[in-house]
Design an enzyme around this catalytic site. Structure first.
Site, mmCIF file in Angstrom:
data_model
loop_
_atom_site.group_PDB
_atom_site.id
_atom_site.type_symbol
_atom_site.label_atom_id
_atom_site.label_comp_id
_atom_site.label_asym_id
_atom_site.label_seq_id
_atom_site.Cartn_x
_atom_site.Cartn_y
_atom_site.Cartn_z
ATOM 1 N N CYS A 188 19.629 29.885 63.561
ATOM 2 C CA CYS A 188 19.862 28.498 63.963
ATOM 3 C C CYS A 188 20.945 27.838 63.118
ATOM 4 O O CYS A 188 21.723 27.016 63.609
ATOM 5 C CB CYS A 188 18.565 27.700 63.889
ATOM 6 N N ALA A 241 30.273 55.345 52.616
ATOM 7 C CA ALA A 241 31.044 56.474 52.087
ATOM 8 C C ALA A 241 30.459 56.969 50.778
ATOM 9 O O ALA A 241 30.412 58.181 50.521
ATOM 10 C CB ALA A 241 32.507 56.057 51.886
ATOM 11 N N ARG A 280 47.921 45.258 41.433
ATOM 12 C CA ARG A 280 47.036 45.988 40.537
ATOM 13 C C ARG A 280 47.094 47.500 40.731
ATOM 14 O O ARG A 280 46.676 48.241 39.858
ATOM 15 C CB ARG A 280 45.580 45.511 40.704
ATOM 16 N N LEU A 314 29.476 51.223 50.859
ATOM 17 C CA LEU A 314 28.198 51.886 50.628
ATOM 18 C C LEU A 314 28.058 53.173 51.433
ATOM 19 O O LEU A 314 27.594 54.195 50.927
ATOM 20 C CB LEU A 314 27.057 50.925 50.965
ATOM 21 N N GLY A 348 41.520 54.234 41.598
ATOM 22 C CA GLY A 348 42.126 55.529 41.853
ATOM 23 C C GLY A 348 43.487 55.713 41.225
ATOM 24 O O GLY A 348 43.794 56.778 40.676
ATOM 25 N N ASP A 387 41.940 59.820 50.577
ATOM 26 C CA ASP A 387 41.958 58.378 50.828
ATOM 27 C C ASP A 387 42.494 58.148 52.231
ATOM 28 O O ASP A 387 43.534 58.689 52.600
ATOM 29 C CB ASP A 387 42.817 57.623 49.814
ATOM 30 N N GLY A 398 42.766 53.743 45.319
ATOM 31 C CA GLY A 398 43.065 52.318 45.267
ATOM 32 C C GLY A 398 43.211 51.812 43.851
ATOM 33 O O GLY A 398 43.898 52.413 43.029
ATOM 34 N N GLY A 399 42.534 50.689 43.545
ATOM 35 C CA GLY A 399 42.661 50.074 42.226
ATOM 36 C C GLY A 399 42.230 50.993 41.107
ATOM 37 O O GLY A 399 42.964 51.217 40.152
#
Length: 650
Positions: free
Chosen positions: A172, A120, A58, A118, A28, A47, A25-26
């Site tokens: 509540c 992974a 990005r 978290l 990676g 991935d 991703g970003g």
């Protein structure tokens, strides 16, 4: 502030090194490019994601024409255009798949993480420990970022310090008196989505019924159960009217609640959408590919193209109805077992629409799908330049690891603003935490009512949810209480299924106070022990699961904060960031520059810290005092600490 920049000598890369990247991703994209340009010639990428339009600002290896394609495969093709001689192997798959086992990890010299969750991260950490392969973790959020090094037996592992849990809200508040949009998101995601599409047996407050028989048919009837021969459109309208109309009217009947609060308004579908238009809500057929559930989208069906646009109440209502229709028409096999996933487009559309309709009822400002996804998925979008800096730092640490230059390992934090005249803060890694149940095998403690809690509760809420095990095996002494696997006999499967429904004290080998359980995950090659303590009563509000798991170093307590804090799950020894909104796909917990929470830091001067009892805030303040006075703008590499040390000595 002086701007003397420390220069690094050229790095020497072992071209024969075999590197595994997890995440394209970003971070990676930047990392793959930097690895290729730095001389690495054997790179493997895992991935599971496909490219989305929102990635393009990005993740520079991707273009508009790549939308919908595998990130790993497109990233490989893009880099091979300017480095055609190197070997890049992409895997469009989930790193948790059985194929990526310990033997698979053993073939690599170093593993580099650019993950977004978290679970992974914990899984990769355990595989690296089992395979004795160094792991370099990373994360970015906005202008902030970090890189941490984890080497078995030499530094702490990723799980040596507990990660902050997501901020929780009183039931509540979520169900009756929301005052912020995040309350509406939690309601839509954790209550409505879970009740409508998840476990049908799950109890929550959405199925309220009036005691007036003229208002409700059967007091025990499950409103969310679709009736025989009830078409999808009618079912969706009935659910809409119940949760946004009827439930609000029931809440309004309690006058005491609204004495000092603004009264919400019930919303019924007939008041928002004319009856004759409801049946023409969307076009299901023209926007879906047969057999491809990933292409199912309420936005596409309704021709809503801008995820950053603000939908009106009418548009949100249309999206809600269309999302329900698409789930039942195209993904019916998944209903009953669904869990919200921020990468599931239809799920995000459903939650956004439901949250906005509820927000309209309570006079709360509406949000776009882009904003709602960020809140629901705990996302803060990364800045491209930060990704580039972090990728460079990863490669620097990878080179040190490959050279076995342990004295130079650094965990480096990228700050948005200079803190004590530092923009990049390098610190030496911690030693392994002796209290870590993952790498130090310290027993955990589980406080539970052994006469009420079932083995299923332990498996789902503790072993899978908290310990992150995929294929757990649970033993009491030499007796197997639970096991999963394809090689089990039918009678074994039936026996373990029966055990799941038994309370702990009634198991074939009773689990009571003082019992020691052994829990193992064969895929992760992880084994830990759990001491069971019996307790009769629990606080329903603070301990709704009637189970308390402890045994690792807990993060420091924080002052209450009304802003949503989430489990970003990225930093190694991170502490909760109480006002964090989360992270992008490359997540982290970060040390703030001026205010907020502080991260545990070892002495830059070289002393290793094993005293985890000292608070992270104290250590951070101590370190800031040490480096105060340096005039250098700190840049990349381990020369930073030498420079700071010389300044202090002067």
């Amino acid at each position: 502030m002086a701007t003397e920049v420390q220069q690094l000598s050229p790095i020497k890369v072992d071209s024969g090194a075999k590197v595994l990247m997890v995440g394209a991703g970003g971070i990676g994209c930047e990392l793959l490019k930097t690895l290729a340009l730095s001389g690495f010639e054997d790179i493997h990428i895992i991935d599971t994601d496909t490219i989305e339009v929102s990635n393009l600002n990005r993740q520079f290896l991707f273009r508009q024409s790549h939308v919908g394609q595998s990130k790993a495969k497109v990233a490989r093709d893009a880099v091979l255009r300017f480095r055609p001689h190197i070997n890049i192997t992409p895997y469009h798959a989930n790193v948790r798949d059985p194929d990526f086992n310990v033997d698979f990890f053993r073939q690599f010299n170093v593993v580099l993480n650019g993950l977004d969750n978290l679970d992974a991260r914990r899984h990769v950490n355990r595989l690296c420990l089992a395979a004795s392969v160094p792991l370099i973790e990373s994360g970015t959020t906005g202008f902030l970022g970090q890189v941490t090094v984890h080497v078995k037996g030499r530094t702490e592992c990723y799980e040596c310090q507990s990660k902050p849990a997501p901020k929780t809200y009183p039931v509540c508040t979520i169900t009756s008196t929301p005052s912020k949009f995040v309350h509406c998101i939690v309601w839509a995601k954790e209550l409505l989505f879970a009740k409508l599409l998840g476990d049908k047996n799950r109890e929550n407050d959405l199925n309220v019924r009036s005691s007036d028989a003229s208002v409700s048919s059967e007091p025990t009837e499950d409103v969310f159960e679709r009736k025989i021969d009830e078409n999808i459109e009618k079912y969706a309208r009935r659910i809409y009217d119940h949760v946004f109309g009827y439930n609000i009217e029931v809440a309004l009947s309690n006058e005491e609640t609204w004495k000092n609060r603004k009264r919400p308004r019930p919303i019924y579908i007939k008041d928002v959408l004319p009856a004759e238009l409801i049946g023409q809500n969307g076009n299901l057929e023209k926007n879906s590919v047969p057999g491809d559930t990933s292409s199912v989208s309420a936005m596409a069906s309704l021709n809503l193209k801008n995820p950053q646009g603000l939908w009106s109440l009418k548009e949100n209502s249309k999206v809600f109805l269309e999302a329900v229709r698409l789930f039942f028409a195209k993904r019916e096999k998944e209903i009953g077992n669904m869990i919200f996933d921020k990468d599931d487009q239809l799920a995000v559309e459903f939650v956004t629409a439901a949250a906005n309709i509820r927000a309209s009822s309570f006079g709360i400002l509406l949000h776009s799908l882009f904003e709602a996804k960020g809140i629901a998925g705990n996302i803060v979008h990364a800045v491209a330049t930060t990704n580039a800096i972090i990728a460079g730092l990863i490669v620097i640490e990878a080179v040190k690891v490959l050279q076995n230059n342990a004295k130079s390992y650094r965990m480096t934090y990228c700050l948005e603003h200079p803190s004590r005249k530092m923009l990049l803060m390098p610190v030496e890694p911690f030693e392994p935490n002796k209290s870590c149940y993952v790498c130090s095998k310290t027993p955990l403690t589980l406080v539970v009512n052994t006469h009420r809690s079932k083995l299923r509760d332990i498996v789902n809420k503790i072993v899978k949810a908290k310990l992150g095990m995929d294929l757990p095996l649970i033993m009491h002494g030499s007796l197997l209480l639970y096991e999963v696997g394809e090689d089990l006999e039918e009678d074994e499967v039936a026996n373990y299924a029966a055990n799941l429904e038994k309370v702990l004290a009634k198991l074939p080998s009773p689990v009571t106070g003082g019992t020691m359980l052994t829990v193992e995950d064969l895929q992760q090659e992880l084994k830990c022990s759990i001491n069971v303590e019996h307790r009769e009563e629990f606080d329903e509000e603070k301990e709704p699961d009637e189970m308390i798991l402890s045994g690792w170093t807990q993060p420091p307590s924080e002052e209450n904060n009304d802003e949503p804090a989430v489990d970003n799950g990225a930093s190694t020894s991170a502490v909760p960031v109480a006002n964090s909104l989360g992270t992008e796909e490359d997540e982290l917990q970060i040390i703030p520059t001026q205010t907020g929470n502080k991260r545990k830091l070892s002495d830059i001067s070289g002393s290793s810290l094993s005293d985890h009892s000292v608070t992270s805030e104290t250590k951070f303040k101590r370190k800031v005092e040490e480096i105060d006075g340096t005039d250098d703008l700190v840049m990349l590499g381990d020369r930073v600490s030498d420079c700071s040390k010389k300044k202090r000595e002067q």
